[in-house]
Write a protein that holds these residues in place. Structure first.
Motif, short mmCIF file in Angstrom:
data_model
loop_
_atom_site.label_atom_id
_atom_site.label_comp_id
_atom_site.label_asym_id
_atom_site.label_seq_id
_atom_site.Cartn_x
_atom_site.Cartn_y
_atom_site.Cartn_z
N GLN A 12 0.83 -1.21 0.00
CA GLN A 12 0.00 0.00 0.00
C GLN A 12 0.86 1.25 0.00
OE1 GLN A 12 -2.85 -0.08 3.14
NE2 GLN A 12 -4.54 -0.32 1.71
N ILE A 13 1.90 1.21 0.82
CA ILE A 13 2.77 2.38 0.90
C ILE A 13 3.46 2.62 -0.43
CG2 ILE A 13 4.90 3.26 1.93
CD1 ILE A 13 3.89 1.87 4.57
N SER A 14 3.92 1.55 -1.07
CA SER A 14 4.64 1.76 -2.33
C SER A 14 3.66 2.26 -3.41
CB SER A 14 5.33 0.49 -2.77
OG SER A 14 4.38 -0.42 -3.29
N ARG A 15 2.42 1.79 -3.35
CA ARG A 15 1.41 2.27 -4.29
C ARG A 15 1.15 3.77 -4.07
NH1 ARG A 15 -4.10 0.99 -6.48
NH2 ARG A 15 -5.43 2.58 -5.58
N ARG A 16 1.06 4.14 -2.78
CA ARG A 16 0.83 5.54 -2.44
C ARG A 16 1.99 6.42 -2.91
NH1 ARG A 16 -0.82 9.15 2.28
NH2 ARG A 16 -2.77 8.08 2.07
N SER A 17 3.22 5.94 -2.65
CA SER A 17 4.35 6.80 -3.04
C SER A 17 4.49 6.83 -4.55
CB SER A 17 5.64 6.33 -2.38
OG SER A 17 5.90 5.01 -2.74
N PHE A 18 4.10 5.71 -5.21
CA PHE A 18 4.14 5.72 -6.68
C PHE A 18 3.16 6.75 -7.23
CE2 PHE A 18 1.99 4.35 -10.56
CZ PHE A 18 3.05 4.41 -11.45
N LEU A 19 1.95 6.76 -6.69
CA LEU A 19 0.95 7.72 -7.18
C LEU A 19 1.36 9.16 -6.89
CD1 LEU A 19 -2.38 5.87 -6.36
CD2 LEU A 19 -1.43 6.39 -8.61
N GLY A 20 1.98 9.33 -5.69
CA GLY A 20 2.47 10.67 -5.35
C GLY A 20 3.51 11.13 -6.35
N LEU A 21 4.45 10.24 -6.65
CA LEU A 21 5.51 10.58 -7.60
C LEU A 21 4.93 10.87 -8.98
CD1 LEU A 21 8.63 10.73 -7.59
CD2 LEU A 21 8.62 8.44 -8.62
N ALA A 22 3.97 10.02 -9.38
CA ALA A 22 3.34 10.21 -10.69
C ALA A 22 2.64 11.56 -10.75
CB ALA A 22 2.34 9.09 -10.95
N THR A 23 1.94 11.93 -9.67
CA THR A 23 1.24 13.22 -9.65
C THR A 23 2.22 14.37 -9.80
OG1 THR A 23 -0.35 12.21 -8.15
CG2 THR A 23 -0.41 14.60 -8.36
N TRP A 24 3.31 14.31 -9.02
CA TRP A 24 4.31 15.38 -9.09
C TRP A 24 4.94 15.44 -10.49
CZ3 TRP A 24 4.54 19.36 -6.06
CH2 TRP A 24 4.13 19.25 -4.73
N SER A 25 5.20 14.26 -11.07
CA SER A 25 5.85 14.24 -12.39
C SER A 25 4.94 14.85 -13.45
CB SER A 25 6.20 12.82 -12.80
OG SER A 25 6.86 12.17 -11.75
N ILE A 26 3.68 14.41 -13.46
CA ILE A 26 2.76 14.94 -14.47
C ILE A 26 2.57 16.44 -14.27
CG2 ILE A 26 0.37 14.85 -15.28
CD1 ILE A 26 0.42 11.83 -14.48
N GLY A 27 2.46 16.85 -12.99
CA GLY A 27 2.35 18.28 -12.69
C GLY A 27 3.57 19.04 -13.19
N GLY A 28 4.74 18.43 -13.01
CA GLY A 28 5.97 19.08 -13.47
C GLY A 28 6.00 19.22 -14.98
N VAL A 29 5.60 18.14 -15.67
CA VAL A 29 5.59 18.18 -17.14
C VAL A 29 4.63 19.24 -17.64
CG1 VAL A 29 4.90 16.86 -19.18
CG2 VAL A 29 6.35 15.79 -17.45
#
Lengths: 165, 219
Positions: A12-29
């Motif tokens: 669950q934690i890795s899923r959460r951190s993956f989604l967090g990272l994905a959100t930040w990356s897409i936001g950055g792009v």
């Protein structure tokens, strides 16, 4: 049992951190995708090269008095952004022998005010900060850092032309 | 270093508490329809950024509006992109807020204790429509001119006060420089200020009151 629970928590934690990272990356792009064009958009017109220079007829060469800067005024068309303006530019022309001419801009090299030739004192004076130039445009006193700028001159059929735009 | 700076600021600003309240709050199990509000917010931010950029070159007078828009579209680097994002974003905005509203209606999410969230949302919808109506005139082309002629004429149809409304909206009998200037002023000052205020209320309530769950069968 407890091991299994731990494991599911871990995923669950890795899923959460993956989604967090994905959100930040897409936001950055997205931010960069808009931010870079935005900078180009703002600075673009400022970086555009000055307009091409043309030979501009300013008048007959025999109008120039010997040894005395003579004022010529010409109207030129300038395009800024979407607006075409007719601007008047002033040129002081000096000849000592009637064959060699220098054409000077009346724009003070200090901060861009317009200089005037005062006949009695045989000097150009700038009204803003007391810049003084001699008749060939050399600085005599005051804050101007350079002599008056000169235009390239040519003569065709007794007409004076300057290169400007 | 970043962690130390974060701690230093947190001791002074308590920003982590705010961050957790906004982004780490507990929500019921929901579906993708619950992202329509966030999608509207995303497009609203896009409209704000691109709108601010457009004002750098746009001039709201009849003799410059059309030419300055053409200048943005054809001469300024990425101008076509900025204008395009604002243009299509405007349509997307209307579609998204309407869908957002439909989701709230069908799930009954406007009920106690979320009535004020709903009211603020209704006013936000009106503000968005106002943005669309005033923004449509600004390119000052044939479509803009005649659409606003028709739109303001409709505003003039109510009995008794219609003529008066028409005069106020147009700033005179005819569509003119005054109309363009006031539509611009409303589009870039009045409506954004209203939007921001309503948006803060709306988001505060969404966070404070929480969101409703998907209603069960028979609920």
């Amino acid at each position: 049992m407890s091991e299994e629970k731990e494991k599911s928590e871990e995923t669950q934690i890795s899923r959460r951190s993956f989604l967090g990272l994905a959100t930040w990356s897409i936001g950055g792009v997205i931010s960069l995708g808009l931010g870079i064009p935005a900078v180009a958009y703002i600075v673009g017109p400022a970086l555009q090269k000055a307009q091409t220079q043309n030979w501009i007829r300013i008048g007959a060469k025999n109008k120039v008095a010997l040894g005395e800067p003579t004022l010529f005024k010409v109207k030129i068309e300038r395009k800024t952004g979407w607006i075409v303006n007719e601007d008047e530019i002033s040129i002081y022309v000096l000849t000592e022998n009637g064959r060699d001419f220098i054409a000077m801009s009346n724009i003070c090299t200090h901060l861009g005010c317009r200089v005037r030739w005062i006949d009695e004192q045989q000097r150009f004076f700038c009204p803003c900060h007391n810049g003084v130039f001699d008749k060939a445009g050399k600085v005599i006193s005051g804050p101007p850092p350079r002599p008056l700028s000169q235009y390239e001159v040519k003569i065709e059929n007794n007409d004076l032309f300057i290169l400007g735009g | 270093m970043a962690a130390r700076l974060g701690n230093w600021l947190d001791e002074r600003l308590d920003w982590r508490q705010v961050w957790e309240a906004i982004f780490l709050r507990k929500i019921p199990k929901v579906n993708w329809l619950y992202t329509l509000g966030s999608a509207s917010l995303f497009v609203a931010i896009n409209q704000i950024v691109t709108g601010i950029l457009l004002t750098i070159y746009y001039v709201p007078t009849p003799d410059h509006a059309y030419d300055s828009v053409q200048y943005i579209t054809t001469q300024v680097p990425a101008g076509w992109l900025i204008r395009g994002l604002h243009h299509w974003g405007a349509s997307a905005m209307v579609i998204l807020v309407v869908l957002h509203m439909l989701r709230v209606i069908f799930y009954g999410a406007y009920k106690f204790p979320r009535e004020v969230t709903w009211f603020s949302g209704v006013f936000l919808l009106l503000v968005v429509i106002g943005f669309g109506f005033t923004g449509y005139l600004l390119p000052w082309d044939q479509k803009a001119y005649w659409a606003t002629t028709v739109g303001t004429s409709i505003a003039g149809t109510p009995p008794l006060i219609g003529d008066w409304i028409l005069l106020i909206v147009r700033g005179g009998e005819e569509l003119s420089a005054i109309t363009l200037a006031r539509f611009f002023g409303v589009h870039v000052w009045v409506l954004p200020a209203t939007l921001l205020l309503l948006l803060l209320i709306h988001l505060y309530l969404v966070i404070k009151k929480g969101i409703s769950a998907v209603p069960g069968k028979g609920e």
